[in-house]
Design a protein around this motif. Structure first.
Motif, PDB file in Angstrom:
ATOM      1  N   ALA A   1       0.845  -1.224   0.079  1.00 39.79           N
ATOM      2  CA  ALA A   1       0.112   0.174  -0.037  1.00 39.79           C
ATOM      3  C   ALA A   1       0.925   1.340  -0.029  1.00 39.79           C
ATOM      4  O   ALA A   1       2.138   1.116   0.428  1.00 39.79           O
ATOM      5  CB  ALA A   1      -0.957   0.018   1.132  1.00 39.79           C
ATOM      6  N   LEU A   2       0.270   2.285  -0.459  1.00 38.72           N
ATOM      7  CA  LEU A   2       1.102   3.489  -0.571  1.00 38.72           C
ATOM      8  C   LEU A   2       0.634   4.688   0.709  1.00 38.72           C
ATOM      9  O   LEU A   2      -0.525   4.727   0.981  1.00 38.72           O
ATOM     10  CB  LEU A   2       0.630   4.438  -1.890  1.00 38.72           C
ATOM     11  N   ALA A   3       1.580   4.833   1.675  1.00 42.63           N
ATOM     12  CA  ALA A   3       1.280   5.575   2.702  1.00 42.63           C
ATOM     13  C   ALA A   3       2.390   6.701   2.836  1.00 42.63           C
ATOM     14  O   ALA A   3       3.238   6.656   3.810  1.00 42.63           O
ATOM     15  CB  ALA A   3       1.397   4.835   3.938  1.00 42.63           C
ATOM     16  N   PRO A   4       2.589   7.859   2.073  1.00 44.59           N
ATOM     17  CA  PRO A   4       3.494   8.849   2.180  1.00 44.59           C
ATOM     18  C   PRO A   4       3.248   9.629   3.350  1.00 44.59           C
ATOM     19  O   PRO A   4       2.330  10.226   4.025  1.00 44.59           O
ATOM     20  CB  PRO A   4       3.416   9.628   0.861  1.00 44.59           C
ATOM     21  N   ARG A   5       4.422  10.041   3.719  1.00 43.14           N
ATOM     22  CA  ARG A   5       4.554  11.526   4.606  1.00 43.14           C
ATOM     23  C   ARG A   5       4.750  12.630   3.812  1.00 43.14           C
ATOM     24  O   ARG A   5       6.037  12.682   3.270  1.00 43.14           O
ATOM     25  CB  ARG A   5       5.535  11.362   5.731  1.00 43.14           C
ATOM     26  N   ILE A   6       3.806  13.512   3.699  1.00 47.61           N
ATOM     27  CA  ILE A   6       4.090  14.700   3.234  1.00 47.61           C
ATOM     28  C   ILE A   6       4.374  15.934   3.917  1.00 47.61           C
ATOM     29  O   ILE A   6       4.070  15.889   5.207  1.00 47.61           O
ATOM     30  CB  ILE A   6       2.755  15.054   2.345  1.00 47.61           C
ATOM     31  N   ALA A   7       4.720  17.187   3.414  1.00 43.55           N
ATOM     32  CA  ALA A   7       4.913  18.452   4.149  1.00 43.55           C
ATOM     33  C   ALA A   7       3.578  19.008   4.664  1.00 43.55           C
ATOM     34  O   ALA A   7       2.269  18.564   4.112  1.00 43.55           O
ATOM     35  CB  ALA A   7       5.811  19.203   3.327  1.00 43.55           C
ATOM     36  N   LEU A   8       3.341  19.571   5.673  1.00 42.51           N
ATOM     37  CA  LEU A   8       2.452  20.576   6.016  1.00 42.51           C
ATOM     38  C   LEU A   8       2.926  22.010   6.229  1.00 42.51           C
ATOM     39  O   LEU A   8       3.249  22.161   7.173  1.00 42.51           O
ATOM     40  CB  LEU A   8       1.519  20.261   7.175  1.00 42.51           C
ATOM     41  N   ARG A   9       2.990  22.655   5.249  1.00 39.15           N
ATOM     42  CA  ARG A   9       3.429  24.152   5.132  1.00 39.15           C
ATOM     43  C   ARG A   9       2.348  24.752   4.501  1.00 39.15           C
ATOM     44  O   ARG A   9       2.549  24.945   3.108  1.00 39.15           O
ATOM     45  CB  ARG A   9       4.911  24.222   4.458  1.00 39.15           C
ATOM     46  N   LEU A  10       1.534  25.737   5.312  1.00 37.04           N
ATOM     47  CA  LEU A  10       0.386  26.439   4.605  1.00 37.04           C
ATOM     48  C   LEU A  10       1.010  27.596   4.445  1.00 37.04           C
ATOM     49  O   LEU A  10       1.463  28.563   5.477  1.00 37.04           O
ATOM     50  CB  LEU A  10      -0.791  26.252   5.870  1.00 37.04           C
ATOM     51  N   THR A  11       0.650  28.267   3.209  1.00 34.75           N
ATOM     52  CA  THR A  11       1.177  29.557   2.840  1.00 34.75           C
ATOM     53  C   THR A  11      -0.050  30.242   2.330  1.00 34.75           C
ATOM     54  O   THR A  11      -1.096  29.906   1.978  1.00 34.75           O
ATOM     55  CB  THR A  11       2.057  29.425   1.828  1.00 34.75           C
TER      56      THR A  11
END
Length: 287
Positions: free
Chosen positions: A204-214
């Motif tokens: 399965a695909l389970a990425p960790r992505i950024a959370l940088r809200l602009t």
């Protein structure tokens, strides 16, 4: 698609009270998964980015299991060579039991040369040691009389070709870290081809992505998933869903330890995402 959060278990602004508030915030906002990272010896190469205090993941998650009721708990990622595989197998099995089956075990090879040296572990052999570790952990769990029968999902981290192959051989999911979407689409094709060639299931695909809200849109080929306006972030989540991701972990940490003194900024960004996720989930459930 489940949405999780990488909780900061390190840094000058982190203490038990802050960790408690992280857990209550993340669970209260309706996220599905709370994950923490792993270091053992805070050597200079680690301290530059992840300074003390650093709360060990199994200890921390066991404590947070008692402070939460619904949210799943995990590691992003446990550095496999730092522990004997039977110790990892035991601690993970016990935590799964104590949390009523809420554990997700994310595992990686590690990167901090000085930390490996401090622990007396050969850095150049970390890939082979990780493969052996995962093989031995799974073999130990087969003894359900000793380790219990909770099904613990194993997410294998790593963006290299070796990491992709390791995920196919040993993982329930592949857990790439902070990718761009174009790179991830290409990598998904590679991991599928590798699995097909070995006649193994595609993890399965389970990425960790950024959370940088602009406030303004972020453009360019180097934009990582999860970076930009709320519309860009929500579109990234939609694209990941279309790519087949079963879980996505949002990572609000961007390398500056001073931000651990201001967790409210990350909590506000998470609240903004949660407010946009909830209507989307409700619409999909009704349809």
């Amino acid at each position: 698609m489940k949405i999780g959060v990488n909780v900061l278990n390190f840094g000058p602004g982190t203490d038990p009270g802050v960790l408690r508030n992280w857990a209550r915030t993340v669970e209260g906002l309706g996220f599905d998964l709370l994950m923490v990272s792993d270091h053992v010896a805070i050597t200079p190469d680690v301290a530059e980015r992840y300074p003390a205090p650093f709360y060990e993941p199994f200890t921390t998650l066991s404590w947070l299991a008692g402070l939460t009721t619904r949210i799943r708990l995990g590691t992003t990622v446990l550095i496999a060579p730092y522990r004997h595989p039977l110790l990892t197998a035991r601690m993970a099995a016990n935590l799964a039991e104590l949390s009523d089956g809420r554990l997700v075990l994310g595992v990686g090879v590690g990167w901090a040369r000085q930390e490996f040296a401090a622990l007396g572990i050969p850095f150049a052999q970390r890939g082979r040691l990780t493969d052996e570790h995962l093989r031995d952990v799974r073999a130990a769990w087969a003894d359900t009389a000793s380790y219990g029968d909770h099904r613990i999902p194993v997410w294998v981290g790593g963006n290299s070709d070796a990491g992709l192959r390791r995920a196919v051989r040993f993982g329930d999911a592949w857990h790439p870290l902070r990718p761009t979407l174009p790179w991830l689409r290409e990598a998904v094709t590679r991991i599928e081809a590798y699995a097909d060639g070995r006649r193994l299931p595609v993890p399965a695909l389970a990425p960790r992505i950024a959370l940088r809200l602009t406030q303004a849109p972020v453009d360019g080929p180097d934009r990582v998933a999860g970076e930009g306006t709320i519309d860009q972030i929500m579109d990234d989540l939609d694209q990941l869903r279309l790519l087949g991701a079963e879980s996505v972990v949002l990572d609000p940490y961007h390398g500056d330890p001073r931000t651990t003194r201001r967790p409210q900024e990350a909590w506000q960004a998470l609240a903004t995402v949660a407010a946009h996720i909830s209507p989307s989930r409700t619409t999909k459930e009704q349809s």
